[in-house]
Design a protein around this motif. Sequence first.
Motif, PDB file in Angstrom:
ATOM      1  N   TYR A   1       8.106   5.592  14.279  1.00  0.00           N
ATOM      2  CA  TYR A   1       7.609   5.490  12.895  1.00  0.00           C
ATOM      3  C   TYR A   1       8.426   6.387  11.972  1.00  0.00           C
ATOM      4  CZ  TYR A   1       4.445   6.519   8.962  1.00  0.00           C
ATOM      5  OH  TYR A   1       3.906   6.739   7.716  1.00  0.00           O
TER       6      TYR A   1
ATOM      7  N   MET B   1       7.861  10.127   0.083  1.00  0.00           N
ATOM      8  CA  MET B   1       6.454   9.996  -0.302  1.00  0.00           C
ATOM      9  C   MET B   1       5.552  10.847   0.613  1.00  0.00           C
ATOM     10  SD  MET B   1       4.249   6.507  -0.562  1.00  0.00           S
ATOM     11  CE  MET B   1       3.978   6.405   1.197  1.00  0.00           C
TER      12      MET B   1
ATOM     13  N   TRP C   1      -4.507   4.562  16.794  1.00  0.00           N
ATOM     14  CA  TRP C   1      -5.435   3.685  16.074  1.00  0.00           C
ATOM     15  C   TRP C   1      -5.173   2.250  16.525  1.00  0.00           C
ATOM     16  CZ3 TRP C   1      -4.733   5.582  10.282  1.00  0.00           C
ATOM     17  CH2 TRP C   1      -5.180   6.911  10.188  1.00  0.00           C
TER      18      TRP C   1
ATOM     19  N   VAL D   1      -0.962   4.495   8.917  1.00  0.00           N
ATOM     20  CA  VAL D   1      -0.994   3.104   9.337  1.00  0.00           C
ATOM     21  C   VAL D   1       0.470   2.681   9.389  1.00  0.00           C
ATOM     22  CG1 VAL D   1      -1.626   0.758   8.648  1.00  0.00           C
ATOM     23  CG2 VAL D   1      -3.263   2.627   8.320  1.00  0.00           C
TER      24      VAL D   1
ATOM     25  N   ARG E   1      -4.118  -0.712   2.971  1.00  0.00           N
ATOM     26  CA  ARG E   1      -5.003  -1.127   1.862  1.00  0.00           C
ATOM     27  C   ARG E   1      -5.937  -2.270   2.244  1.00  0.00           C
ATOM     28  NH1 ARG E   1      -2.786  -0.309  -4.126  1.00  0.00           N
ATOM     29  NH2 ARG E   1      -5.014   0.072  -4.349  1.00  0.00           N
TER      30      ARG E   1
ATOM     31  N   GLY F   1      -8.634  -1.324   4.460  1.00  0.00           N
ATOM     32  CA  GLY F   1      -9.802  -0.626   4.995  1.00  0.00           C
ATOM     33  C   GLY F   1      -9.604  -0.032   6.378  1.00  0.00           C
ATOM     34  N   VAL F   2      -8.419  -0.268   6.970  1.00  0.00           N
ATOM     35  CA  VAL F   2      -8.140   0.279   8.304  1.00  0.00           C
ATOM     36  C   VAL F   2      -8.125   1.803   8.267  1.00  0.00           C
ATOM     37  CG1 VAL F   2      -6.311   0.527  10.049  1.00  0.00           C
ATOM     38  CG2 VAL F   2      -6.851  -1.724   9.118  1.00  0.00           C
TER      39      VAL F   2
ATOM     40  N   PRO G   1      -2.302  16.253   2.344  1.00  0.00           N
ATOM     41  CA  PRO G   1      -1.246  15.308   1.976  1.00  0.00           C
ATOM     42  C   PRO G   1      -0.490  15.761   0.726  1.00  0.00           C
ATOM     43  CG  PRO G   1      -3.383  14.447   1.321  1.00  0.00           C
ATOM     44  CD  PRO G   1      -3.644  15.727   2.067  1.00  0.00           C
TER      45      PRO G   1
ATOM     46  N   ASN H   1       1.001  11.498  -3.327  1.00  0.00           N
ATOM     47  CA  ASN H   1       0.837  10.343  -2.439  1.00  0.00           C
ATOM     48  C   ASN H   1      -0.623   9.872  -2.546  1.00  0.00           C
ATOM     49  OD1 ASN H   1       0.942   8.453  -0.422  1.00  0.00           O
ATOM     50  ND2 ASN H   1       1.520   9.885   1.209  1.00  0.00           N
TER      51      ASN H   1
ATOM     52  N   PRO I   1      -3.311   8.580   0.901  1.00  0.00           N
ATOM     53  CA  PRO I   1      -4.126   9.468   1.739  1.00  0.00           C
ATOM     54  C   PRO I   1      -5.178  10.223   0.937  1.00  0.00           C
ATOM     55  CG  PRO I   1      -1.910  10.360   1.464  1.00  0.00           C
ATOM     56  CD  PRO I   1      -1.891   8.971   0.917  1.00  0.00           C
TER      57      PRO I   1
ATOM     58  N   ARG J   1      -6.887   9.188  -1.674  1.00  0.00           N
ATOM     59  CA  ARG J   1      -8.040   8.289  -1.880  1.00  0.00           C
ATOM     60  C   ARG J   1      -8.792   8.072  -0.566  1.00  0.00           C
ATOM     61  NH1 ARG J   1      -7.633   4.400  -6.146  1.00  0.00           N
ATOM     62  NH2 ARG J   1      -9.523   3.540  -5.218  1.00  0.00           N
TER      63      ARG J   1
ATOM     64  N   LYS K   1     -12.722   8.969   0.467  1.00  0.00           N
ATOM     65  CA  LYS K   1     -13.634   7.903   0.885  1.00  0.00           C
ATOM     66  C   LYS K   1     -14.197   8.150   2.280  1.00  0.00           C
ATOM     67  CE  LYS K   1     -14.278   3.050   0.354  1.00  0.00           C
ATOM     68  NZ  LYS K   1     -13.709   1.715   0.405  1.00  0.00           N
TER      69      LYS K   1
HETATM   70  C1  COA Z   1      -2.763   6.738   4.009  1.00  0.00           C
HETATM   71  C2  COA Z   1      -3.136   5.511   4.831  1.00  0.00           C
HETATM   72  C3  COA Z   1      -3.321   5.913   6.291  1.00  0.00           C
HETATM   73  C4  COA Z   1      -4.461   4.945   4.309  1.00  0.00           C
HETATM   74  O1  COA Z   1      -4.794   3.824   5.077  1.00  0.00           O
HETATM   75  P1  COA Z   1      -5.113   2.423   4.375  1.00  0.00           P
HETATM   76  O2  COA Z   1      -5.534   1.500   5.451  1.00  0.00           O
HETATM   77  O3  COA Z   1      -3.956   2.022   3.536  1.00  0.00           O
HETATM   78  O4  COA Z   1      -6.350   2.828   3.443  1.00  0.00           O
HETATM   79  P2  COA Z   1      -7.676   1.970   3.133  1.00  0.00           P
HETATM   80  O5  COA Z   1      -7.331   0.545   2.976  1.00  0.00           O
HETATM   81  O6  COA Z   1      -8.726   2.322   4.135  1.00  0.00           O
HETATM   82  O7  COA Z   1      -8.052   2.549   1.701  1.00  0.00           O
HETATM   83  C5  COA Z   1      -8.875   3.685   1.501  1.00  0.00           C
HETATM   84  C6  COA Z   1      -8.950   3.955   0.003  1.00  0.00           C
HETATM   85  O8  COA Z   1      -7.672   4.357  -0.489  1.00  0.00           O
HETATM   86  C7  COA Z   1      -7.222   3.467  -1.517  1.00  0.00           C
HETATM   87  N1  COA Z   1      -5.776   3.293  -1.361  1.00  0.00           N
HETATM   88  C8  COA Z   1      -5.097   3.069  -0.200  1.00  0.00           C
HETATM   89  N2  COA Z   1      -3.797   2.954  -0.468  1.00  0.00           N
HETATM   90  C9  COA Z   1      -3.650   3.111  -1.797  1.00  0.00           C
HETATM   91  C10 COA Z   1      -2.531   3.099  -2.663  1.00  0.00           C
HETATM   92  N3  COA Z   1      -1.274   2.907  -2.194  1.00  0.00           N
HETATM   93  N4  COA Z   1      -2.736   3.281  -3.991  1.00  0.00           N
HETATM   94  C11 COA Z   1      -3.972   3.486  -4.483  1.00  0.00           C
HETATM   95  N5  COA Z   1      -5.096   3.510  -3.693  1.00  0.00           N
HETATM   96  C12 COA Z   1      -4.917   3.320  -2.381  1.00  0.00           C
HETATM   97  C13 COA Z   1      -7.958   2.185  -1.268  1.00  0.00           C
HETATM   98  O9  COA Z   1      -8.023   1.407  -2.449  1.00  0.00           O
HETATM   99  C14 COA Z   1      -9.317   2.706  -0.805  1.00  0.00           C
HETATM  100  O10 COA Z   1     -10.091   3.169  -1.873  1.00  0.00           O
HETATM  101  P3  COA Z   1     -11.223   2.254  -2.606  1.00  0.00           P
HETATM  102  O11 COA Z   1     -11.927   1.509  -1.513  1.00  0.00           O
HETATM  103  O12 COA Z   1     -12.035   3.246  -3.321  1.00  0.00           O
HETATM  104  O13 COA Z   1     -10.442   1.333  -3.500  1.00  0.00           O
HETATM  105  C15 COA Z   1      -2.049   4.396   4.722  1.00  0.00           C
HETATM  106  O14 COA Z   1      -1.994   3.926   3.395  1.00  0.00           O
HETATM  107  C16 COA Z   1      -0.684   4.867   5.153  1.00  0.00           C
HETATM  108  O15 COA Z   1      -0.394   4.921   6.336  1.00  0.00           O
HETATM  109  N6  COA Z   1       0.174   5.165   4.179  1.00  0.00           N
HETATM  110  C17 COA Z   1       1.535   5.618   4.504  1.00  0.00           C
HETATM  111  C18 COA Z   1       1.541   6.915   5.269  1.00  0.00           C
HETATM  112  C19 COA Z   1       0.955   8.047   4.467  1.00  0.00           C
HETATM  113  O16 COA Z   1       1.130   8.153   3.271  1.00  0.00           O
HETATM  114  N7  COA Z   1       0.283   8.934   5.203  1.00  0.00           N
HETATM  115  C20 COA Z   1      -0.254  10.143   4.641  1.00  0.00           C
HETATM  116  C21 COA Z   1       0.518  11.294   5.154  1.00  0.00           C
HETATM  117  S1  COA Z   1      -0.435  12.771   4.955  1.00  0.00           S
END
Ligand code: COA
Length: 170
Positions: free
Chosen positions: A19, A30, A66, A93, A100, A102-103, A128, A132, A135, A137, A141
């Motif tokens: 990854y 990011m 996961w 993820v 985005r 819900g995972v 985080p 960014n 994470p 948000r 949640k």
């Molecule tokens: C961070 C991460 C694990 C979240 O998992 P995800 O499956 O995308 O998140 P979910 O779908 O469960 O969303 C949870 C909440 O965050 C919000 N959200 C997720 N990604 C978003 C984005 N890019 N922009 C704005 N809001 C976002 C969702 O809308 C939701 O909020 P809501 O239900 O109030 O609208 C995933 O986006 C990811 O792997 N991102 C890249 C890696 C990363 O940035 N990791 C953090 C390092 S610390």
Amino acid sequence: MPVTVREMAVGELDLIIGYFHDSTPEHLEMLGVDPTRLPTPAAWRDRLEQQCRLPMDQRATLALIWLLDGRPCGFSTADKIVFGDRANMHLHVVDPELRRRGVGVDCVRQSAELYFELLRLRTLFCEPNAFNVAPNRTLQKAGFKYLKTHMTVPGALNYHQAVTRWAIER
Ligand SMILES: CC(C)(COP(=O)(O)OP(=O)(O)OC[C@H]1O[C@@H](n2cnc3c(N)ncnc32)[C@H](O)[C@@H]1OP(=O)(O)O)[C@@H](O)C(=O)NCCC(=O)NCCS
């Protein structure tokens, strides 16, 4: 989302290494990760394998996988572990197509439960990059409380940056 979270097996560690090594510079930016600080895949695998073989109360890191419909979709790692007290978690993820939906929030909730149980924690932190959104948000949640935003080098792979500190307690 039909997700499950469990401890990562030694044979699954390449999910983490691949990854980071396969990420674009933009994605690493990011995350607040400095690409020059990534260990080589072989050194990283060795280090993670050693950790997997230690008893829980001696771990410096702990990796969780996961699963979505039984297939790997992401992972979490914990570090800065003080067994019986606190640790910091990370959340990813792996496939952008699965984000985005819900995972993440379901997996973060389940990961937090497992960290509390396996590491006998009182407090679980996550820091985080402040810019960014995903994470930040997701943690809110999943029940984490916002503590503060500050400048720091949050981990061995990171550069100096603004991070938000979130925590959940038992
Ligand atoms: C961070 C991460 C694990 C979240 O998992 P995800 O499956 O995308 O998140 P979910 O779908 O469960 O969303 C949870 C909440 O965050 C919000 N959200 C997720 N990604 C978003 C984005 N890019 N922009 C704005 N809001 C976002 C969702 O809308 C939701 O909020 P809501 O239900 O109030 O609208 C995933 O986006 C990811 O792997 N991102 C890249 C890696 C990363 O940035 N990791 C953090 C390092 S610390």
